[in-house]
Design a protein around this motif. Structure first.
Motif, PDB file in Angstrom:
ATOM      1  N   ARG A   1       0.833  -1.203   0.000  1.00  0.00           N
ATOM      2  CA  ARG A   1       0.000   0.000   0.000  1.00  0.00           C
ATOM      3  C   ARG A   1       0.867   1.253   0.000  1.00  0.00           C
ATOM      4  O   ARG A   1       0.571   2.240  -0.683  1.00  0.00           O
TER       5      ARG A   1
ATOM      6  N   ASP B   1      -9.100   6.234  -3.130  1.00  0.00           N
ATOM      7  CA  ASP B   1      -9.497   7.631  -2.933  1.00  0.00           C
ATOM      8  C   ASP B   1      -8.398   8.345  -2.154  1.00  0.00           C
ATOM      9  O   ASP B   1      -7.466   7.725  -1.627  1.00  0.00           O
ATOM     10  N   GLU B   2      -8.509   9.664  -2.078  1.00  0.00           N
ATOM     11  CA  GLU B   2      -7.611  10.489  -1.280  1.00  0.00           C
ATOM     12  C   GLU B   2      -8.443  11.511  -0.509  1.00  0.00           C
ATOM     13  O   GLU B   2      -9.304  12.177  -1.084  1.00  0.00           O
ATOM     14  N   SER B   3      -8.204  11.614   0.791  1.00  0.00           N
ATOM     15  CA  SER B   3      -8.958  12.558   1.617  1.00  0.00           C
ATOM     16  C   SER B   3      -8.433  13.976   1.423  1.00  0.00           C
ATOM     17  O   SER B   3      -7.377  14.194   0.817  1.00  0.00           O
TER      18      SER B   3
ATOM     19  N   ASP C   1      -6.594   5.966   0.551  1.00  0.00           N
ATOM     20  CA  ASP C   1      -7.306   4.723   0.842  1.00  0.00           C
ATOM     21  C   ASP C   1      -6.875   3.734  -0.227  1.00  0.00           C
ATOM     22  O   ASP C   1      -7.192   3.909  -1.409  1.00  0.00           O
TER      23      ASP C   1
ATOM     24  N   GLU D   1      -6.285  -0.311  -1.673  1.00  0.00           N
ATOM     25  CA  GLU D   1      -6.798  -1.677  -1.664  1.00  0.00           C
ATOM     26  C   GLU D   1      -5.813  -2.589  -2.388  1.00  0.00           C
ATOM     27  O   GLU D   1      -5.321  -2.247  -3.465  1.00  0.00           O
TER      28      GLU D   1
ATOM     29  N   ARG E   1      -9.031  -3.497   7.112  1.00  0.00           N
ATOM     30  CA  ARG E   1     -10.188  -4.316   6.756  1.00  0.00           C
ATOM     31  C   ARG E   1      -9.781  -5.361   5.721  1.00  0.00           C
ATOM     32  O   ARG E   1      -9.078  -5.057   4.757  1.00  0.00           O
TER      33      ARG E   1
ATOM     34  N   ARG F   1      -7.615  -3.587   2.750  1.00  0.00           N
ATOM     35  CA  ARG F   1      -7.877  -2.167   2.502  1.00  0.00           C
ATOM     36  C   ARG F   1      -7.567  -1.347   3.748  1.00  0.00           C
ATOM     37  O   ARG F   1      -7.893  -1.750   4.864  1.00  0.00           O
ATOM     38  N   GLY F   2      -6.907  -0.201   3.531  1.00  0.00           N
ATOM     39  CA  GLY F   2      -6.591   0.658   4.658  1.00  0.00           C
ATOM     40  C   GLY F   2      -5.870   1.921   4.233  1.00  0.00           C
ATOM     41  O   GLY F   2      -5.558   2.127   3.054  1.00  0.00           O
ATOM     42  N   PRO F   3      -5.573   2.800   5.201  1.00  0.00           N
ATOM     43  CA  PRO F   3      -4.999   4.113   4.896  1.00  0.00           C
ATOM     44  C   PRO F   3      -3.482   4.090   4.740  1.00  0.00           C
ATOM     45  O   PRO F   3      -2.786   3.250   5.311  1.00  0.00           O
TER      46      PRO F   3
ATOM     47  N   GLU G   1      -0.299   7.212   4.554  1.00  0.00           N
ATOM     48  CA  GLU G   1       0.034   8.636   4.618  1.00  0.00           C
ATOM     49  C   GLU G   1       1.460   8.870   4.156  1.00  0.00           C
ATOM     50  O   GLU G   1       2.373   8.129   4.530  1.00  0.00           O
TER      51      GLU G   1
END
Length: 298
Positions: free
Chosen positions: A80, A113-115, A121, A123, A260, A272-274, A276
Motif C-alpha cells: 500500500r 481515494d484520497e482525503s 485509501d 486496496e 479491513r 484495505r486501509g490508509p 500517509e
C-alpha cells in the motif's frame, strides 16, 4: 558533483517504509546497507525498505527488505505504501487497478481515494490464503494446522494456526492479549527451528463481535510492529476458517489502527486501509559515502 540518493517515506497505521529506485542507488542495497538506512538513530529510520525494480510479468516490481537486512516475500502495508510512492512519482493514478510483482507473487492494487488532508485509501488483492503446513515451511508431513501445539524452548506451548499469504504466518488465538508475555514468547515462535524460513507471528482475540478481531503482531526480521497488512490477512483468514467470526469482511484491530480484510469463499483476500505520505528526502554525500564504506559499493 557529489552523489546523492533520493527516497520517499510513508506509513500505514504507523508501519513505515522507505521507498526508492533500486537501480539508481550509488551503492549496493545489501544487508548492512539496509540495517543502516532503517536505523532510527544513525539512518533514515523505518520498518523496512521497498526497492522498485522492473518487471516483465507486471506493471511494476518491488523487493521488500526487513530492517535486519533480510528480504520478505510480501507485505500488505508495504504494497500500500508502494502504491503511494508510485502515485507520488506520477506513475499511477487514483482509481484504476495496476499490478505489482513481489517475490511472493503478483498482486493487483488500487488507490481508491484520497482525503482532503492527503490520506490515501488503498486496496490490495493479496492472493489466496493457504492453510497447508508445507506452504509456510513447517516441519513434518504436509497437513492443515488448526490449533496444533508447538513446543517452545522456554517450556511454553502455543496452539498455532499456520497461514500462508505468499509469506508465512503463525496465528495464535487467545482469551486476552498480555503484551509482556507476547514479547517473551513471540521471538521463540518466529525463529522456531520447525519453521524453515522463520515465520511472522500474530496473537489474536476473537469473540463478541461477528466482524472484528484484535491482534498483536511480531514480524519476522522486524520484531514488534504496530500494524501489518499480511498479518491482518492471516488473522482474518484464520478467524473465518475457525468460525470465530461470522462475517467475511473482517476488521482487524492492531495497536496502530484497523485494517479491513475481505475473505472470499475461495480464500482469496482483499486488504484495505490508509496510507500517509511522510516526506521525500535525499541522502547526503556523507551518507552515501558511509553506505559505500560498508564494502559493498555497486
Amino acid at each position: 558533483m557529489p552523489e546523492r540518493a533520493s527516497f520517499y517515506k510513508g506509513h500505514g497505521l504507523g508501519n513505515d517504509y522507505i521507498a526508492l529506485e533500486l537501480d539508481r542507488l550509488p551503492f549496493g542495497l545489501t544487508p548492512p546497507a539496509v540495517r543502516l538506512l532503517c536505523d532510527r538513530n544513525s539512518g533514515i529510520g523505518s520498518d523496512g525498505i521497498l526497492g522498485a525494480v522492473a518487471s516483465d510479468a507486471a506493471d511494476f516490481g518491488v523487493r521488500i527488505f526487513n530492517p535486519d537486512g533480510s528480504e520478505a516475500e510480501k507485505s500488505g502495508n508495504g504494497l500500500r505504501i508502494f502504491a503511494a510512492y508510485l502515485l507520488d512519482r506520477g506513475r499511477v493514478r487514483i482509481g484504476p487497478h495496476f499490478t505489482v510483482e513481489t517475490p511472493g507473487g503478483i498482486v493487483r492494487v488500487r488507490i481508491v481515494d484520497e482525503s482532503d488532508d492527503g490520506v490515501l485509501d488503498v486496496e490490495v488483492e493479496m492472493g489466496t490464503a493457504s492453510f497447508r503446513s508445507a506452504d509456510v515451511g513447517l516441519a513434518g508431513p504436509d497437513r492443515e494446522t488448526e490449533n496444533e501445539l508447538l513446543e517452545l524452548s522456554g517450556g511454553d506451548r502455543v496452539a498455532m494456526n499456520t497461514v500462508s499469504i505468499g509469506n508465512p504466518h503463525c496465528v495464535v488465538f487467545q482469551d486476552e492479549l498480555d503484551v509482556e508475555t507476547l514479547r517473551r514468547i513471540a521471538p521463540q515462535i518466529s525463529t522456531h527451528p520447525d519453521f524453515a524460513r522463520g515465520t511472522n507471528v500474530q496473537f489474536a482475540v476473537a469473540g463478541g463481535e461477528p466482524d472484528a478481531v484484535d491482534a498483536w503482531v511480531w514480524e519476522r526480521g522486524a520484531g514488534e510492529t504496530r500494524a501489518s497488512g499480511s498479518s491482518a490477512c492471516a488473522v482474518a483468514a484464520a478467524a473465518v476458517r475457525r468460525g470465530m467470526v461470522s462475517e467475511r469482511q473482517v476488521a482487524v484491530r492492531m495497536p496502530g489502527g484497523t485494517l479491513r480484510v475481505e475473505v472470499h469463499d475461495d480464500w482469496s483476500l482483499v486488504l484495505r486501509g490508509p496510507v500517509e505520505d511522510v516526506y521525500r528526502g535525499e541522502m547526503t554525500p556523507g551518507m552515501v559515502t558511509r553506505l559505500r564504506a560498508l564494502g559493498f559499493a555497486s
